[in-house]
Design a protein around this motif. Structure first.
Motif, mmCIF file in Angstrom:
data_model
loop_
_atom_site.group_PDB
_atom_site.id
_atom_site.type_symbol
_atom_site.label_atom_id
_atom_site.label_comp_id
_atom_site.label_asym_id
_atom_site.label_seq_id
_atom_site.Cartn_x
_atom_site.Cartn_y
_atom_site.Cartn_z
ATOM 1 N N LEU A 53 0.880 -1.210 0.057
ATOM 2 C CA LEU A 53 -0.024 -0.507 0.087
ATOM 3 C C LEU A 53 1.231 1.002 0.397
ATOM 4 O O LEU A 53 0.991 2.297 -0.528
ATOM 5 C CB LEU A 53 -1.152 -0.411 1.202
ATOM 6 C CG LEU A 53 -2.575 -0.767 0.730
ATOM 7 C CD1 LEU A 53 -2.856 -1.025 2.708
ATOM 8 C CD2 LEU A 53 -2.835 -0.398 -0.056
ATOM 9 N N GLY A 54 1.321 1.560 0.796
ATOM 10 C CA GLY A 54 3.185 2.616 0.786
ATOM 11 C C GLY A 54 3.454 2.816 -0.348
ATOM 12 O O GLY A 54 3.490 4.004 -0.863
ATOM 13 N N ILE A 55 4.493 1.338 -1.743
ATOM 14 C CA ILE A 55 4.544 1.658 -1.729
ATOM 15 C C ILE A 55 3.348 2.641 -3.630
ATOM 16 O O ILE A 55 3.443 3.059 -4.328
ATOM 17 C CB ILE A 55 4.770 0.589 -3.356
ATOM 18 C CG1 ILE A 55 6.071 -0.033 -2.545
ATOM 19 C CG2 ILE A 55 5.035 0.848 -4.104
ATOM 20 C CD1 ILE A 55 7.401 1.114 -2.569
ATOM 21 N N LEU A 56 2.039 1.903 -3.165
ATOM 22 C CA LEU A 56 1.445 2.411 -4.302
ATOM 23 C C LEU A 56 1.091 4.078 -4.138
ATOM 24 O O LEU A 56 0.794 5.133 -5.197
ATOM 25 C CB LEU A 56 -0.058 1.759 -4.350
ATOM 26 C CG LEU A 56 -0.408 0.414 -4.957
ATOM 27 C CD1 LEU A 56 -1.177 0.020 -4.224
ATOM 28 C CD2 LEU A 56 -0.382 0.367 -6.545
ATOM 29 N N ILE A 57 0.754 4.243 -2.733
ATOM 30 C CA ILE A 57 0.680 6.243 -2.097
ATOM 31 C C ILE A 57 1.946 6.692 -2.835
ATOM 32 O O ILE A 57 1.696 7.174 -3.588
ATOM 33 C CB ILE A 57 0.820 5.979 -0.450
ATOM 34 C CG1 ILE A 57 -0.276 5.449 -0.621
ATOM 35 C CG2 ILE A 57 0.855 7.593 -0.747
ATOM 36 C CD1 ILE A 57 -0.911 4.984 1.062
ATOM 37 N N MET A 59 3.609 6.022 -5.259
ATOM 38 C CA MET A 59 3.500 6.079 -7.206
ATOM 39 C C MET A 59 2.646 7.173 -7.217
ATOM 40 O O MET A 59 2.793 7.975 -8.106
ATOM 41 C CB MET A 59 3.309 4.812 -7.539
ATOM 42 C CG MET A 59 4.403 4.162 -7.216
ATOM 43 S SD MET A 59 4.353 2.282 -8.240
ATOM 44 C CE MET A 59 2.601 1.534 -8.403
ATOM 45 N N LEU A 60 1.124 7.097 -6.109
ATOM 46 C CA LEU A 60 0.081 8.441 -6.718
ATOM 47 C C LEU A 60 0.488 9.364 -6.048
ATOM 48 O O LEU A 60 0.660 10.450 -7.410
ATOM 49 C CB LEU A 60 -0.564 7.466 -6.074
ATOM 50 C CG LEU A 60 -2.219 8.398 -6.095
ATOM 51 C CD1 LEU A 60 -2.909 8.323 -7.502
ATOM 52 C CD2 LEU A 60 -2.729 8.310 -4.947
ATOM 53 N N GLU A 62 3.203 10.493 -7.100
ATOM 54 C CA GLU A 62 4.736 11.089 -7.716
ATOM 55 C C GLU A 62 4.223 11.181 -9.173
ATOM 56 O O GLU A 62 3.650 12.740 -10.386
ATOM 57 C CB GLU A 62 5.077 9.537 -8.346
ATOM 58 C CG GLU A 62 6.456 9.934 -7.952
ATOM 59 C CD GLU A 62 7.431 8.610 -8.563
ATOM 60 O OE1 GLU A 62 8.140 8.822 -9.389
ATOM 61 O OE2 GLU A 62 8.281 8.009 -7.272
ATOM 62 N N LEU A 63 2.492 10.969 -9.446
ATOM 63 C CA LEU A 63 1.368 10.473 -11.117
ATOM 64 C C LEU A 63 0.894 11.664 -10.503
ATOM 65 O O LEU A 63 0.601 12.752 -11.883
ATOM 66 C CB LEU A 63 0.816 9.804 -11.189
ATOM 67 C CG LEU A 63 1.199 8.401 -11.575
ATOM 68 C CD1 LEU A 63 2.127 7.151 -11.248
ATOM 69 C CD2 LEU A 63 0.546 7.200 -11.833
ATOM 70 N N GLU A 64 -0.161 11.911 -10.118
ATOM 71 C CA GLU A 64 -0.512 13.130 -9.393
ATOM 72 C C GLU A 64 0.429 14.334 -9.865
ATOM 73 O O GLU A 64 -1.043 15.217 -9.852
ATOM 74 C CB GLU A 64 -1.635 12.763 -7.476
ATOM 75 C CG GLU A 64 -2.438 12.088 -7.469
ATOM 76 C CD GLU A 64 -2.445 12.101 -5.805
ATOM 77 O OE1 GLU A 64 -4.231 11.881 -6.028
ATOM 78 O OE2 GLU A 64 -1.976 12.879 -5.386
ATOM 79 N N GLU A 65 1.734 14.717 -9.909
ATOM 80 C CA GLU A 65 1.615 16.082 -10.700
ATOM 81 C C GLU A 65 1.784 15.805 -11.423
ATOM 82 O O GLU A 65 1.645 17.517 -12.199
ATOM 83 C CB GLU A 65 3.705 15.802 -10.107
ATOM 84 C CG GLU A 65 3.944 15.107 -8.578
ATOM 85 C CD GLU A 65 5.281 15.447 -8.631
ATOM 86 O OE1 GLU A 65 6.132 15.766 -8.851
ATOM 87 O OE2 GLU A 65 6.116 15.611 -7.358
ATOM 88 N N ASP A 66 1.055 14.456 -12.098
ATOM 89 C CA ASP A 66 1.347 15.156 -13.939
ATOM 90 C C ASP A 66 -0.318 15.250 -14.559
ATOM 91 O O ASP A 66 -0.650 14.738 -15.176
ATOM 92 C CB ASP A 66 2.296 14.245 -14.458
ATOM 93 C CG ASP A 66 3.455 14.684 -14.759
ATOM 94 O OD1 ASP A 66 4.387 15.549 -14.510
ATOM 95 O OD2 ASP A 66 3.781 13.485 -14.498
#
Length: 96
Positions: A53-57, A59-60, A62-66
């Motif tokens: 779950l921590g890894i998913l958060i 990554m999220l 990073e993705l939200e920045e774009d």
């Protein structure tokens, strides 16, 4: 844990836990183009712990920045329950 990318979707199989989470993140982020939402097929995921779950958060974030998000597809009821208990089902797109 295996990660396979096909047609823009990342298919995960195995245990997404403390022993495998770092490798999963690096494999996905190396192949992710950053141009759209990240689609993860959890159909083969048999177990996920807080490290997954921590890894998913991570990554999220990073993705939200774009302006992108993570969509989780084909999660088993057991995996969906993990998202629901942590209320992360409200953060990630969870689809069947």
């Amino acid at each position: 844990m295996e990660v396979l990318k096909k047609d823009g979707i990342f298919y995960l199989s195995g245990e997404f836990d403390i022993f495998h989470a770092g490798n999963v993140e690096s494999k996905i982020m190396e192949d992710y183009d950053g141009k759209s939402d990240l689609i993860l097929d959890f159909g083969g995921v048999t177990f996920m712990d807080s490290t997954g779950l921590g890894i998913l958060i991570s990554m999220l974030k990073e993705l939200e920045e774009d302006g992108n998000m993570i969509l989780v597809k084909n999660a088993t009821d057991r995996i969906k329950k993990v998202f629901e208990i942590t209320e992360l089902d409200k953060v990630f797109g969870i689809n069947d």
